[in-house]
Scaffold this motif. Structure first.
Motif, PDB file in Angstrom:
ATOM      1  N   ALA A 295       3.652   6.094   4.792  1.00 36.81           N
ATOM      2  CA  ALA A 295       2.983   4.736   5.018  1.00 36.81           C
ATOM      3  C   ALA A 295       1.418   4.829   5.499  1.00 36.81           C
ATOM      4  CB  ALA A 295       3.671   3.814   6.306  1.00 36.81           C
ATOM      5  N   THR A 296       0.972   5.622   6.076  1.00 38.38           N
ATOM      6  CA  THR A 296      -0.285   6.053   6.598  1.00 38.38           C
ATOM      7  C   THR A 296      -1.180   6.220   5.644  1.00 38.38           C
ATOM      8  OG1 THR A 296       0.414   7.367   8.480  1.00 38.38           O
ATOM      9  CG2 THR A 296      -1.796   7.766   8.148  1.00 38.38           C
ATOM     10  N   VAL A 297      -0.793   6.676   4.616  1.00 42.95           N
ATOM     11  CA  VAL A 297      -1.708   6.972   3.280  1.00 42.95           C
ATOM     12  C   VAL A 297      -1.856   5.622   2.221  1.00 42.95           C
ATOM     13  CG1 VAL A 297      -1.694   9.248   3.395  1.00 42.95           C
ATOM     14  CG2 VAL A 297      -0.258   8.290   1.952  1.00 42.95           C
ATOM     15  N   GLN A 298      -0.521   4.882   2.594  1.00 42.51           N
ATOM     16  CA  GLN A 298      -0.338   3.781   1.575  1.00 42.51           C
ATOM     17  C   GLN A 298      -0.643   2.219   2.603  1.00 42.51           C
ATOM     18  OE1 GLN A 298       3.574   3.858  -0.183  1.00 42.51           O
ATOM     19  NE2 GLN A 298       3.411   6.179  -0.555  1.00 42.51           N
ATOM     20  N   ALA A 299      -1.032   2.260   3.633  1.00 45.99           N
ATOM     21  CA  ALA A 299      -1.397   1.132   4.287  1.00 45.99           C
ATOM     22  C   ALA A 299      -2.018   0.109   3.626  1.00 45.99           C
ATOM     23  CB  ALA A 299      -2.147   1.434   5.643  1.00 45.99           C
ATOM     24  N   ALA A 300      -3.164   0.452   2.823  1.00 41.36           N
ATOM     25  CA  ALA A 300      -3.999  -0.527   2.275  1.00 41.36           C
ATOM     26  C   ALA A 300      -3.016  -1.180   0.986  1.00 41.36           C
ATOM     27  CB  ALA A 300      -5.109   0.110   1.545  1.00 41.36           C
ATOM     28  N   GLN A 301      -1.921  -0.744   0.709  1.00 43.81           N
ATOM     29  CA  GLN A 301      -1.295  -1.454  -0.255  1.00 43.81           C
ATOM     30  C   GLN A 301      -0.222  -2.397  -0.089  1.00 43.81           C
ATOM     31  OE1 GLN A 301       0.670   1.822  -2.834  1.00 43.81           O
ATOM     32  NE2 GLN A 301      -0.997   3.030  -2.460  1.00 43.81           N
ATOM     33  N   LEU A 302      -0.092  -2.578   1.576  1.00 41.82           N
ATOM     34  CA  LEU A 302       0.870  -3.404   1.889  1.00 41.82           C
ATOM     35  C   LEU A 302       0.234  -4.842   2.476  1.00 41.82           C
ATOM     36  CD1 LEU A 302       2.094  -0.830   4.842  1.00 41.82           C
ATOM     37  CD2 LEU A 302       3.684  -1.966   3.069  1.00 41.82           C
TER      38      LEU A 302
END
Length: 202
Positions: A54-61
């Motif tokens: 989630a740290t690297v995918q935060a912008a996708q949330l």
């Protein structure tokens, strides 16, 4: 004290997360973490894996799932400073998308997790100040408690308009009154001495 939303996540190995977390969508990560936290099952390996992804995918949330992740990790008491920093940055960027429940849940999560985020608190205080008429009793109480717990002064939010919003509500529950009492005690103390944020980070 648990605001809205979902988020859950297990641990991960040193280099790559376990397959279950690795193959979840960004929203799936948030919903999984929330589900585990909701039933007080803080499975460390799962949360570690979710944190890594989630740290690297935060912008996708979307904004709701950002809040769900923060809520879940705070509720599970699972330390994740890098994740909170990533979520905080995105929440500042998306602040105009946040409704009162999301605002209150976000600041509640960061305060409970004791993750300093002064820029986030400033941004959400400003946002909340324009929407006080939309805040229900729960959102008012959780927001007030969070700023007190984080020892974060917010004169733009906590003035006559906030007191008036509280006075208009007649549906505060006992637990919400306790949160507001904590905030009022903190406000009295802060007037008698300079308020210092827990940290200048965030």
């Amino acid at each position: 004290h648990s605001p809205p939303a979902p988020a859950h996540s297990p641990p991960a190995p040193a280099h790559s997360p376990p397959a279950p977390a690795q193959h979840l969508s960004s929203q799936g990560l948030a919903n999984t973490a929330w589900a585990f936290a909701k039933v007080d099952h803080a499975h460390s390996p799962l949360f570690d894996a979710i944190q890594q992804q989630a740290t690297v995918q935060a912008a996708q949330l979307d904004s709701q799932h950002l809040v769900r992740l923060a809520w879940a990790f705070a509720k599970a008491a699972h330390g994740a400073p890098q994740l909170f920093d990533a979520l905080g940055a995105e929440l500042i960027r998306r602040r105009c998308e946040l409704d009162p429940r999301c605002i209150s849940s976000a600041v509640w999560a960061f305060a409970l997790a004791r993750r300093p985020a002064p820029k986030l608190f400033d941004a959400l205080a400003e946002q909340a100040s324009h929407r006080l008429s939309d805040f229900d009793s729960r959102a008012l109480a959780f927001t007030a408690w969070a700023f007190a717990e984080a020892n974060h002064s917010a004169p733009v939010l906590f003035g006559a308009a906030f007191e008036a919003a509280c006075a208009r509500r007649e549906d505060f529950e006992a637990g919400e009154w306790r949160l507001l009492s904590h905030w009022r005690w903190w406000m009295r103390c802060s007037r008698s001495q300079p308020v210092r944020h827990r940290s200048s980070g965030g």
